[in-house]
Design a protein around this motif. Sequence first.
Motif, PDB file in Angstrom:
ATOM      1  N   ASN A   1      39.461 -11.906  49.282  1.00 19.81           N
ATOM      2  CA  ASN A   1      40.264 -12.842  50.062  1.00 19.81           C
ATOM      3  C   ASN A   1      41.741 -12.493  49.921  1.00 19.81           C
TER       4      ASN A   1
ATOM      5  N   ARG B   1      32.897 -12.787  57.845  1.00 21.65           N
ATOM      6  CA  ARG B   1      33.242 -14.083  58.440  1.00 21.65           C
ATOM      7  C   ARG B   1      33.541 -15.165  57.406  1.00 21.65           C
ATOM      8  N   ASP B   2      32.974 -15.045  56.212  1.00 28.88           N
ATOM      9  CA  ASP B   2      33.211 -16.071  55.185  1.00 28.88           C
ATOM     10  C   ASP B   2      34.412 -15.756  54.301  1.00 28.88           C
ATOM     11  N   HIS B   3      35.052 -14.608  54.517  1.00 26.49           N
ATOM     12  CA  HIS B   3      36.266 -14.298  53.759  1.00 26.49           C
ATOM     13  C   HIS B   3      37.439 -15.120  54.297  1.00 26.49           C
ATOM     14  N   ARG B   4      38.433 -15.298  53.457  1.00 27.35           N
ATOM     15  CA  ARG B   4      39.560 -16.148  53.825  1.00 27.35           C
ATOM     16  C   ARG B   4      40.879 -15.394  53.694  1.00 27.35           C
TER      17      ARG B   4
ATOM     18  N   GLU C   1      41.744 -19.031  59.257  1.00 25.67           N
ATOM     19  CA  GLU C   1      42.428 -18.607  58.040  1.00 25.67           C
ATOM     20  C   GLU C   1      42.857 -17.147  58.090  1.00 25.67           C
ATOM     21  N   ASN C   2      42.359 -16.398  59.066  1.00 24.51           N
ATOM     22  CA  ASN C   2      42.659 -14.975  59.145  1.00 24.51           C
ATOM     23  C   ASN C   2      43.783 -14.696  60.137  1.00 24.51           C
TER      24      ASN C   2
ATOM     25  N   ARG D   1      38.300 -17.179  63.126  1.00 21.82           N
ATOM     26  CA  ARG D   1      38.469 -17.866  61.850  1.00 21.82           C
ATOM     27  C   ARG D   1      39.950 -18.164  61.645  1.00 21.82           C
TER      28      ARG D   1
ATOM     29  N   THR E   1      31.648  -6.423  50.230  1.00 23.19           N
ATOM     30  CA  THR E   1      31.916  -6.772  48.829  1.00 23.19           C
ATOM     31  C   THR E   1      33.167  -6.072  48.300  1.00 23.19           C
TER      32      THR E   1
END
Length: 301
Positions: A115, A135-138, A158-159, A156, A111
């Motif tokens: 992003n 994993r859900d962060h961009r 986007e990373n 991922r 948290t």
Amino acid sequence: MMWRKVPVVVNLSDVFKHLSYRDEIMSELRRNRIFDILRVSGRVNLLDLANELQISSETVRRDLKRMADEGVVEIVRGGATLPDVLREAAFQHCLNLNADLKRKIAAAAATLVENGDTIMIGGGSTTCYLALALRDHRNLRIITNSVDAARILGSRGENEVHAVGGRLDDYLGSTVGVVAVENIRRYSAEKTFFSVGAVDASIGLTSDTADEVACWQAMIEAGSQAIALIDSSKFGQRCLFKCASFEEIDTIVADRSPDPALAASFAAHKIEFINADGSGTAEKSQSRIHRANSSKVREQA
């Protein structure tokens, strides 16, 4: 009244048996401690062990030789390492040890990441769980010496993942050594996430793994904020190598509140404490950059 001296008969055979039994117990305790260190670090140095156990190098050699004869360790130049089969089992043991607590800590630490952040992730089992939680962060830019973190977050699209080069330690699951440290120092990040072996109110954060400590220290220097992920089993403990003082730490994420002495140390150094079970946090800290700027303002005043 006259006292008569009574001769005392000592059976030297019994004395030697007692001494031999005592020496065997001490040797077993030392070997257990050596194995505990090996399970954490994967490798031990002979001179470091002698200092840690406060015994001679020759005694350490005898203990390691006996452990090697039993198939528990493999002798290498300057020390010993775990056999491959035990190294894999030991790493899996670290991942499974307090796994639920580590997942909670990782979820709370995730948290703190937004992003688009540029972050550093050190090696260790808890930081593996952090990678999973991210994993859900961009659009993250990640610098890491953890093979697992690089693999998890690199999948991922986007990373952008920068895997730090260096000597691969298959037990730690990360790259270490002089080359790794030099590579880390080339980067700059907003936040550094790492885990350690122990935290003590009087000495700070420590670990039994010298190579990994060197990488963590380089990451702390390269990041604007240093965030330590520590499960509560490590509270009040000490390891062989010092990783960081409290002055260098901005945030500690753990699964429960520390004891009063440790909590007082956190508060005295304005360390933000995040309790992963959600029962409350301590006073939030400023980043080291903000602290430094505040100090300069006070000096100018």
